[in-house]
Design a protein around this motif. Structure first.
Motif, PDB file in Angstrom:
ATOM      1  N   LEU A  76       0.825  -1.206   0.000  1.00 55.96           N
ATOM      2  CA  LEU A  76       0.000   0.000   0.000  1.00 55.96           C
ATOM      3  C   LEU A  76       0.860   1.257   0.000  1.00 55.96           C
ATOM      4  O   LEU A  76       0.550   2.243  -0.673  1.00 55.96           O
ATOM      5  N   ARG A  77       1.951   1.196   0.749  1.00 56.91           N
ATOM      6  CA  ARG A  77       2.843   2.362   0.816  1.00 56.91           C
ATOM      7  C   ARG A  77       3.490   2.626  -0.541  1.00 56.91           C
ATOM      8  O   ARG A  77       3.585   3.782  -0.995  1.00 56.91           O
ATOM      9  N   ALA A  78       3.899   1.536  -1.204  1.00 48.19           N
ATOM     10  CA  ALA A  78       4.508   1.685  -2.527  1.00 48.19           C
ATOM     11  C   ALA A  78       3.495   2.242  -3.526  1.00 48.19           C
ATOM     12  O   ALA A  78       3.814   3.103  -4.351  1.00 48.19           O
ATOM     13  N   GLY A  79       2.247   1.747  -3.440  1.00 46.09           N
ATOM     14  CA  GLY A  79       1.213   2.260  -4.336  1.00 46.09           C
ATOM     15  C   GLY A  79       0.902   3.722  -4.076  1.00 46.09           C
ATOM     16  O   GLY A  79       0.713   4.504  -5.014  1.00 46.09           O
ATOM     17  N   PHE A  80       0.874   4.093  -2.791  1.00 44.51           N
ATOM     18  CA  PHE A  80       0.612   5.497  -2.441  1.00 44.51           C
ATOM     19  C   PHE A  80       1.715   6.402  -2.973  1.00 44.51           C
ATOM     20  O   PHE A  80       1.436   7.475  -3.535  1.00 44.51           O
ATOM     21  N   ILE A  81       2.971   5.993  -2.833  1.00 39.69           N
ATOM     22  CA  ILE A  81       4.094   6.800  -3.313  1.00 39.69           C
ATOM     23  C   ILE A  81       4.046   6.924  -4.835  1.00 39.69           C
ATOM     24  O   ILE A  81       4.292   7.995  -5.402  1.00 39.69           O
ATOM     25  N   ALA A  82       3.703   5.805  -5.517  1.00 40.04           N
ATOM     26  CA  ALA A  82       3.610   5.839  -6.981  1.00 40.04           C
ATOM     27  C   ALA A  82       2.547   6.838  -7.427  1.00 40.04           C
ATOM     28  O   ALA A  82       2.776   7.651  -8.335  1.00 40.04           O
ATOM     29  N   TRP A  83       1.376   6.789  -6.801  1.00 38.90           N
ATOM     30  CA  TRP A  83       0.306   7.732  -7.159  1.00 38.90           C
ATOM     31  C   TRP A  83       0.678   9.165  -6.803  1.00 38.90           C
ATOM     32  O   TRP A  83       0.273  10.106  -7.499  1.00 38.90           O
ATOM     33  N   LEU A  84       1.457   9.335  -5.756  1.00 44.95           N
ATOM     34  CA  LEU A  84       1.894  10.673  -5.367  1.00 44.95           C
ATOM     35  C   LEU A  84       2.764  11.287  -6.459  1.00 44.95           C
ATOM     36  O   LEU A  84       2.637  12.472  -6.791  1.00 44.95           O
ATOM     37  N   PHE A  85       3.643  10.462  -7.036  1.00 41.84           N
ATOM     38  CA  PHE A  85       4.480  10.949  -8.136  1.00 41.84           C
ATOM     39  C   PHE A  85       3.666  11.184  -9.402  1.00 41.84           C
ATOM     40  O   PHE A  85       3.974  12.058 -10.210  1.00 41.84           O
ATOM     41  N   MET A  86       2.616  10.373  -9.598  1.00 40.79           N
ATOM     42  CA  MET A  86       1.789  10.516 -10.796  1.00 40.79           C
ATOM     43  C   MET A  86       0.786  11.655 -10.692  1.00 40.79           C
ATOM     44  O   MET A  86       0.241  12.094 -11.710  1.00 40.79           O
ATOM     45  N   LEU A  87       0.543  12.150  -9.492  1.00 42.25           N
ATOM     46  CA  LEU A  87      -0.489  13.152  -9.279  1.00 42.25           C
ATOM     47  C   LEU A  87      -0.330  14.401 -10.142  1.00 42.25           C
ATOM     48  O   LEU A  87      -1.326  14.863 -10.728  1.00 42.25           O
ATOM     49  N   PRO A  88       0.872  14.971 -10.285  1.00 35.95           N
ATOM     50  CA  PRO A  88       0.994  16.144 -11.167  1.00 35.95           C
ATOM     51  C   PRO A  88       0.604  15.853 -12.612  1.00 35.95           C
ATOM     52  O   PRO A  88      -0.064  16.665 -13.259  1.00 35.95           O
ATOM     53  N   LEU A  89       0.994  14.672 -13.131  1.00 32.51           N
ATOM     54  CA  LEU A  89       0.641  14.305 -14.498  1.00 32.51           C
ATOM     55  C   LEU A  89      -0.863  14.117 -14.641  1.00 32.51           C
ATOM     56  O   LEU A  89      -1.464  14.557 -15.627  1.00 32.51           O
ATOM     57  N   VAL A  90      -1.481  13.474 -13.644  1.00 34.71           N
ATOM     58  CA  VAL A  90      -2.932  13.278 -13.676  1.00 34.71           C
ATOM     59  C   VAL A  90      -3.643  14.625 -13.655  1.00 34.71           C
ATOM     60  O   VAL A  90      -4.619  14.859 -14.391  1.00 34.71           O
ATOM     61  N   ALA A  91      -3.144  15.550 -12.816  1.00 32.83           N
ATOM     62  CA  ALA A  91      -3.757  16.879 -12.717  1.00 32.83           C
ATOM     63  C   ALA A  91      -3.650  17.627 -14.046  1.00 32.83           C
ATOM     64  O   ALA A  91      -4.612  18.272 -14.489  1.00 32.83           O
ATOM     65  N   ILE A  92      -2.501  17.528 -14.703  1.00 35.26           N
ATOM     66  CA  ILE A  92      -2.310  18.196 -15.997  1.00 35.26           C
ATOM     67  C   ILE A  92      -3.254  17.612 -17.036  1.00 35.26           C
ATOM     68  O   ILE A  92      -3.870  18.339 -17.829  1.00 35.26           O
ATOM     69  N   ASN A  93      -3.387  16.282 -17.040  1.00 36.35           N
ATOM     70  CA  ASN A  93      -4.297  15.642 -18.000  1.00 36.35           C
ATOM     71  C   ASN A  93      -5.741  16.050 -17.761  1.00 36.35           C
ATOM     72  O   ASN A  93      -6.487  16.303 -18.715  1.00 36.35           O
ATOM     73  N   LEU A  94      -6.128  16.129 -16.505  1.00 39.13           N
ATOM     74  CA  LEU A  94      -7.486  16.570 -16.201  1.00 39.13           C
ATOM     75  C   LEU A  94      -7.703  18.002 -16.674  1.00 39.13           C
ATOM     76  O   LEU A  94      -8.781  18.354 -17.170  1.00 39.13           O
TER      77      LEU A  94
END
Length: 299
Positions: free
Chosen positions: A12-30
């Motif tokens: 879960l921690r690894a998944g949370f960190i991965a999504w944390l790094f992806m968050l800026p890209l997801v925000a830009i796409n949105l």
């Protein structure tokens, strides 16, 4: 902490960190994709000039499109363009890649030469061919000076009979080298023992190409067919640069007609409806592809 809980926590921690790094890209796409997409759906249901307030009119833009002869003509040109690019550049790309696969010396040189037109900006390519096909100062005029007048006074981009084919020729000239390099890479991944077995069975080069090469590169070939279908529905750059949809609408496609409605005729709501209609057609193409895959078609 028990081992099972520890592993779960680590995952879960690894998944949370991965999504944390992806968050800026997801925000830009949105921001740049989802937001404008939703806005396009809304504006396609409005009477809007692109600047002022939009007036909701429901499906009137789509009803108008059904009876719009200009839109129907542009869509027909998209279909013709699609047929051209599903045949000519793919055939040239397959032939070029197969011939290159038969040689070992200077193969890299030919790859670079074929790929260069694809790397050159479309504006530059278009300008070069506008000069080359100019009936006075281009190839036609040069050949006429040495007694070969068959291209003289032929306005390839200015004659309704030739304009669409001439622009397609220029676009194909820049595109087919890309297919050569792509297909060649796929051909080189085909198991060489299959060719050896085919030669032992007495297959000639054409039979090897048809029975070994084509099945071996089928995933790449099908993917490029799918992409060409989509690209042909949204083709814009070469047509707009060279002819702007003219002469007399002879090269008008949906993308250039959409541009004119949005920026020249101040009919942005109708333009949005056109854009969404092409998106819908593209979605049908992609959906049909995945449906056939799911049904077990070997594509």
């Amino acid at each position: 902490m028990p081992p099972v809980k520890k592993r779960t926590y680590t995952r879960l921690r690894a998944g949370f960190i991965a999504w944390l790094f992806m968050l800026p890209l997801v925000a830009i796409n949105l921001l740049v994709i989802l937001g404008p997409s939703i806005a396009s759906v809304y504006y396609s249901l409005t009477d809007w000039d692109g600047l002022g307030a939009a007036k909701f009119i429901g499906l009137q833009n789509y009803q108008r499109m059904v009876g719009d002869s200009e839109f129907q003509q542009a869509l027909l040109h998209n279909i013709i363009w699609t047929v051209i690019f599903l045949t000519v550049p793919i055939a040239m790309g397959l032939l070029g890649a197969f011939l290159l696969s038969q040689i070992t010396r200077f193969q890299m040189f030919f790859r670079v030469v074929y790929f260069i037109p694809y790397m050159v900006a479309s504006v530059v390519n278009a300008s070069i061919w506008q000069d080359l096909l100019n009936p006075d100062r281009g190839l036609g005029g040069a050949l006429a000076k040495i007694g070969i007048p068959f291209l003289k006074d032929i306005y390839f981009f200015g004659d309704q009979r030739y304009a669409l084919g001439a622009v397609a020729f220029v676009d194909n000239w820049h595109f087919w080298g890309f297919l050569v390099v792509l297909f060649l890479a796929a051909m080189q991944a085909v198991d060489t023992t299959l060719y050896e077995a085919a030669r032992i069975d007495g297959a000639n080069r054409w039979q090897q190409f048809y029975n070994v090469t084509l099945p071996g590169i089928r995933p790449t070939l099908v993917f490029m067919v799918l992409m060409i279908l989509i690209w042909s529905l949204v083709v814009f750059d070469y047509i707009f640069i060279i002819t702007q949809g003219g002469p007399g609408g002879a090269t008008e496609v949906v993308s250039t007609l959409l541009y004119k409605n949005a920026f020249s005729r101040n009919d942005a709501g109708y333009a949005a409806a056109m854009g969404l209609s092409m998106t819908f057609i593209s979605a049908i193409v992609v959906g049909g592809y995945f449906y056939l895959r799911r049904k077990g078609w070997d594509i």
